[in-house]
Design a protein around this motif. Structure first.
Motif, PDB file in Angstrom:
ATOM      1  N   VAL A  11       0.845  -1.195   0.000  1.00  0.00           N
ATOM      2  CA  VAL A  11       0.000   0.000   0.000  1.00  0.00           C
ATOM      3  C   VAL A  11       0.883   1.247   0.000  1.00  0.00           C
ATOM      4  CG1 VAL A  11      -1.736   1.341   1.242  1.00  0.00           C
ATOM      5  CG2 VAL A  11      -1.877  -1.162   1.199  1.00  0.00           C
ATOM      6  N   LEU A  12       0.639   2.100  -0.976  1.00  0.00           N
ATOM      7  CA  LEU A  12       1.292   3.400  -1.058  1.00  0.00           C
ATOM      8  C   LEU A  12       0.251   4.469  -0.758  1.00  0.00           C
ATOM      9  CD1 LEU A  12       3.464   5.500  -1.866  1.00  0.00           C
ATOM     10  CD2 LEU A  12       2.816   5.111  -4.246  1.00  0.00           C
ATOM     11  N   ILE A  13       0.397   5.175   0.347  1.00  0.00           N
ATOM     12  CA  ILE A  13      -0.506   6.282   0.664  1.00  0.00           C
ATOM     13  C   ILE A  13      -0.087   7.497  -0.155  1.00  0.00           C
ATOM     14  CG2 ILE A  13      -1.155   7.932   2.457  1.00  0.00           C
ATOM     15  CD1 ILE A  13      -1.104   5.701   4.477  1.00  0.00           C
ATOM     16  N   LEU A  14      -1.077   8.124  -0.805  1.00  0.00           N
ATOM     17  CA  LEU A  14      -0.856   9.318  -1.608  1.00  0.00           C
ATOM     18  C   LEU A  14      -1.851  10.366  -1.136  1.00  0.00           C
ATOM     19  CD1 LEU A  14       0.720  10.515  -4.033  1.00  0.00           C
ATOM     20  CD2 LEU A  14      -1.147   9.703  -5.502  1.00  0.00           C
ATOM     21  N   THR A  15      -1.379  11.379  -0.421  1.00  0.00           N
ATOM     22  CA  THR A  15      -2.296  12.278   0.272  1.00  0.00           C
ATOM     23  C   THR A  15      -1.705  13.677   0.420  1.00  0.00           C
ATOM     24  OG1 THR A  15      -3.501  12.576   2.374  1.00  0.00           O
ATOM     25  CG2 THR A  15      -1.344  11.551   2.493  1.00  0.00           C
ATOM     26  N   ALA A  16      -2.586  14.633   0.694  1.00  0.00           N
ATOM     27  CA  ALA A  16      -2.140  15.998   0.983  1.00  0.00           C
ATOM     28  C   ALA A  16      -1.808  16.178   2.463  1.00  0.00           C
ATOM     29  CB  ALA A  16      -3.222  16.996   0.574  1.00  0.00           C
ATOM     30  N   ARG A  17      -2.078  15.175   3.283  1.00  0.00           N
ATOM     31  CA  ARG A  17      -1.794  15.274   4.718  1.00  0.00           C
ATOM     32  C   ARG A  17      -0.293  15.106   4.934  1.00  0.00           C
ATOM     33  NH1 ARG A  17      -6.654  11.397   7.142  1.00  0.00           N
ATOM     34  NH2 ARG A  17      -8.354  12.353   5.933  1.00  0.00           N
ATOM     35  N   ASP A  18       0.376  16.221   5.224  1.00  0.00           N
ATOM     36  CA  ASP A  18       1.837  16.207   5.242  1.00  0.00           C
ATOM     37  C   ASP A  18       2.444  16.345   6.631  1.00  0.00           C
ATOM     38  OD1 ASP A  18       1.124  18.788   5.725  1.00  0.00           O
ATOM     39  OD2 ASP A  18       2.397  19.687   4.180  1.00  0.00           O
ATOM     40  N   GLY A  19       1.628  16.262   7.688  1.00  0.00           N
ATOM     41  CA  GLY A  19       2.165  16.365   9.040  1.00  0.00           C
ATOM     42  C   GLY A  19       2.980  15.143   9.415  1.00  0.00           C
ATOM     43  N   LEU A  20       3.942  15.340  10.303  1.00  0.00           N
ATOM     44  CA  LEU A  20       4.787  14.232  10.746  1.00  0.00           C
ATOM     45  C   LEU A  20       3.945  13.134  11.387  1.00  0.00           C
ATOM     46  CD1 LEU A  20       7.557  12.958  11.274  1.00  0.00           C
ATOM     47  CD2 LEU A  20       7.684  14.285  13.393  1.00  0.00           C
ATOM     48  N   ASN A  21       2.987  13.511  12.215  1.00  0.00           N
ATOM     49  CA  ASN A  21       2.142  12.505  12.862  1.00  0.00           C
ATOM     50  C   ASN A  21       1.299  11.745  11.847  1.00  0.00           C
ATOM     51  OD1 ASN A  21       3.095  13.109  15.408  1.00  0.00           O
ATOM     52  ND2 ASN A  21       1.461  14.578  15.854  1.00  0.00           N
ATOM     53  N   ASP A  22       0.868  12.444  10.773  1.00  0.00           N
ATOM     54  CA  ASP A  22       0.128  11.762   9.718  1.00  0.00           C
ATOM     55  C   ASP A  22       0.987  10.699   9.053  1.00  0.00           C
ATOM     56  OD1 ASP A  22      -2.337  13.230   9.863  1.00  0.00           O
ATOM     57  OD2 ASP A  22      -1.318  14.912   8.909  1.00  0.00           O
ATOM     58  N   ARG A  23       2.229  11.069   8.740  1.00  0.00           N
ATOM     59  CA  ARG A  23       3.126  10.124   8.068  1.00  0.00           C
ATOM     60  C   ARG A  23       3.443   8.930   8.963  1.00  0.00           C
ATOM     61  NH1 ARG A  23       5.711  15.030   6.898  1.00  0.00           N
ATOM     62  NH2 ARG A  23       7.590  14.468   8.064  1.00  0.00           N
ATOM     63  N   ILE A  24       3.764   9.218  10.200  1.00  0.00           N
ATOM     64  CA  ILE A  24       4.082   8.131  11.124  1.00  0.00           C
ATOM     65  C   ILE A  24       2.862   7.239  11.339  1.00  0.00           C
ATOM     66  CG2 ILE A  24       4.670   7.593  13.523  1.00  0.00           C
ATOM     67  CD1 ILE A  24       6.432  10.106  13.522  1.00  0.00           C
ATOM     68  N   GLY A  25       1.697   7.864  11.508  1.00  0.00           N
ATOM     69  CA  GLY A  25       0.481   7.091  11.733  1.00  0.00           C
ATOM     70  C   GLY A  25       0.144   6.176  10.573  1.00  0.00           C
ATOM     71  N   GLY A  26       0.304   6.686   9.344  1.00  0.00           N
ATOM     72  CA  GLY A  26       0.017   5.864   8.179  1.00  0.00           C
ATOM     73  C   GLY A  26       0.925   4.656   8.087  1.00  0.00           C
ATOM     74  N   LEU A  27       2.205   4.862   8.356  1.00  0.00           N
ATOM     75  CA  LEU A  27       3.160   3.758   8.310  1.00  0.00           C
ATOM     76  C   LEU A  27       2.902   2.766   9.436  1.00  0.00           C
ATOM     77  CD1 LEU A  27       6.349   5.817   7.429  1.00  0.00           C
ATOM     78  CD2 LEU A  27       5.090   4.292   5.893  1.00  0.00           C
ATOM     79  N   GLN A  28       2.534   3.263  10.605  1.00  0.00           N
ATOM     80  CA  GLN A  28       2.248   2.364  11.722  1.00  0.00           C
ATOM     81  C   GLN A  28       1.002   1.533  11.484  1.00  0.00           C
ATOM     82  OE1 GLN A  28       2.213   5.100  15.064  1.00  0.00           O
ATOM     83  NE2 GLN A  28       4.355   4.647  15.573  1.00  0.00           N
ATOM     84  N   LEU A  29       0.053   2.068  10.710  1.00  0.00           N
ATOM     85  CA  LEU A  29      -1.150   1.303  10.382  1.00  0.00           C
ATOM     86  C   LEU A  29      -0.875   0.180   9.386  1.00  0.00           C
ATOM     87  CD1 LEU A  29      -3.961   4.007  10.067  1.00  0.00           C
ATOM     88  CD2 LEU A  29      -3.866   2.118  11.705  1.00  0.00           C
ATOM     89  N   GLY A  30       0.269   0.253   8.705  1.00  0.00           N
ATOM     90  CA  GLY A  30       0.624  -0.811   7.780  1.00  0.00           C
ATOM     91  C   GLY A  30       0.911  -0.381   6.362  1.00  0.00           C
ATOM     92  N   ALA A  31       0.951   0.930   6.100  1.00  0.00           N
ATOM     93  CA  ALA A  31       1.335   1.386   4.758  1.00  0.00           C
ATOM     94  C   ALA A  31       2.805   1.046   4.511  1.00  0.00           C
ATOM     95  CB  ALA A  31       1.119   2.882   4.613  1.00  0.00           C
ATOM     96  N   ASP A  32       3.124   0.765   3.261  1.00  0.00           N
ATOM     97  CA  ASP A  32       4.505   0.443   2.899  1.00  0.00           C
ATOM     98  C   ASP A  32       5.283   1.670   2.446  1.00  0.00           C
ATOM     99  OD1 ASP A  32       4.509  -2.734   2.830  1.00  0.00           O
ATOM    100  OD2 ASP A  32       2.620  -2.034   1.978  1.00  0.00           O
ATOM    101  N   ASP A  33       4.573   2.720   2.042  1.00  0.00           N
ATOM    102  CA  ASP A  33       5.221   3.961   1.625  1.00  0.00           C
ATOM    103  C   ASP A  33       4.202   5.090   1.770  1.00  0.00           C
ATOM    104  OD1 ASP A  33       7.111   5.727   0.711  1.00  0.00           O
ATOM    105  OD2 ASP A  33       7.403   4.751  -1.231  1.00  0.00           O
ATOM    106  N   TYR A  34       4.703   6.319   1.761  1.00  0.00           N
ATOM    107  CA  TYR A  34       3.847   7.480   2.009  1.00  0.00           C
ATOM    108  C   TYR A  34       4.359   8.620   1.137  1.00  0.00           C
ATOM    109  CZ  TYR A  34       0.905  10.524   5.012  1.00  0.00           C
ATOM    110  OH  TYR A  34      -0.067  11.367   5.513  1.00  0.00           O
ATOM    111  N   MET A  35       3.504   9.139   0.243  1.00  0.00           N
ATOM    112  CA  MET A  35       3.862  10.263  -0.610  1.00  0.00           C
ATOM    113  C   MET A  35       2.883  11.404  -0.391  1.00  0.00           C
ATOM    114  SD  MET A  35       5.099   8.925  -4.360  1.00  0.00           S
ATOM    115  CE  MET A  35       5.565  10.606  -4.811  1.00  0.00           C
ATOM    116  N   ILE A  36       3.392  12.620  -0.488  1.00  0.00           N
ATOM    117  CA  ILE A  36       2.580  13.807  -0.228  1.00  0.00           C
ATOM    118  C   ILE A  36       2.292  14.522  -1.547  1.00  0.00           C
ATOM    119  CG2 ILE A  36       2.570  16.059   0.923  1.00  0.00           C
ATOM    120  CD1 ILE A  36       4.460  14.743   3.019  1.00  0.00           C
ATOM    121  N   LYS A  37       1.039  14.941  -1.714  1.00  0.00           N
ATOM    122  CA  LYS A  37       0.640  15.749  -2.862  1.00  0.00           C
ATOM    123  C   LYS A  37       1.026  17.209  -2.603  1.00  0.00           C
ATOM    124  CE  LYS A  37      -3.586  12.980  -3.424  1.00  0.00           C
ATOM    125  NZ  LYS A  37      -5.059  13.030  -3.365  1.00  0.00           N
TER     126      LYS A  37
END
Length: 230
Positions: free
Chosen positions: A75-101
């Motif tokens: 799972v690659l999260i692609l989102t405008a949510r660019d906060g540090l807690n957002d990124r950490i939270g997404g990865l902790q939920l099980g995302a494999d990568d995180y990209m910001i729009k």
């Protein structure tokens, strides 16, 4: 390879669908949480690109439910949510990568391909089993160095087996892959496709073994395996 794109921005989704299709991916678009959840439960994909802000739910809940079902889908999260807690939270939920729009398309494509390589156990673009080779991003087979041109559903069956070569693939898993945009399958359809593939592959020493109650196994026959090791 099949990608589920979960994105409700019509312009962005259209552009991503077109760009990913151009480099060989089969992309299914889900613009809502409910459609994406249904697609994940009924179809087989190789990767999901996930927006978090959906009109009828939060993408984080979709990801959480996916991991609760013990799915290992990349799972690659692609989102405008660019906060540090957002990124950490997404990865902790099980995302494999995180990209910001906004993002660069070339970077997205590179990350998608890296995730797919990782999910295939570190293989690169080309998978090989004896004389059979698959360009996993262009969906092209070669057998004994010659292009192997197959009807679409036979190609889909062989691709499902090749991606898991040496491991058992259930009939249900194959049916899920074939069902994307292809309608219902007759009860014996997969057996028919497997029979046709066996006739094409057996002269080259490639065997599709049936394990009753479990599924199918793509492997080299004994003589071909000995030649490959020598």
């Amino acid at each position: 390879m099949k990608i589920l794109l979960v994105e409700d921005d019509a312009a962005l989704a259209d552009g991503l669908q077109h760009s990913l299709a151009e480099i060989g991916f089969d992309v299914t678009l889900a613009t809502t949480f409910s459609f994406a959840d249904s697609a994940l439960r009924t179809q087989a994909y190789d990767l999901m690109i996930l927006d978090l802000g959906l009109p009828d739910g939060d993408g984080r809940d979709l990801l959480s439910q996916l991991r609760q079902r013990r799915s290992t889908l990349p799972v690659l999260i692609l989102t405008a949510r660019d906060g540090l807690n957002d990124r950490i939270g997404g990865l902790q939920l099980g995302a494999d990568d995180y990209m910001i729009k906004p993002f660069e398309l070339r970077e997205l494509e590179a990350r998608v391909q890296a995730l797919l390589r990782r999910s295939l156990g570190g293989h690169g673009r080309t998978l090989a089993l004896g004389p059979l080779r698959l360009d996993s991003f262009q969906h092209q087979f070669h057998l004994q160095e010659a292009p192997l041109l197959l009807p679409s559903r036979e190609h889909g069956v062989l691709e499902a087996l090749m991606l898991q070569a040496g491991r058992v693939v259930s009939k249900e898993r194959i049916a899920q892959r074939l069902a994307v945009g292809a309608g219902e399958l007759a009860d014996n359809a997969i057996e028919v496709y497997v029979h046709r593939l066996r006739r094409r592959l057996s002269p080259a020493g490639i065997r599709i073994r049936t394990l009753r109650g479990l599924g199918y196994l793509l492997e080299l026959d004994g003589d071909a395996a000995s030649r490959a090791e020598s």
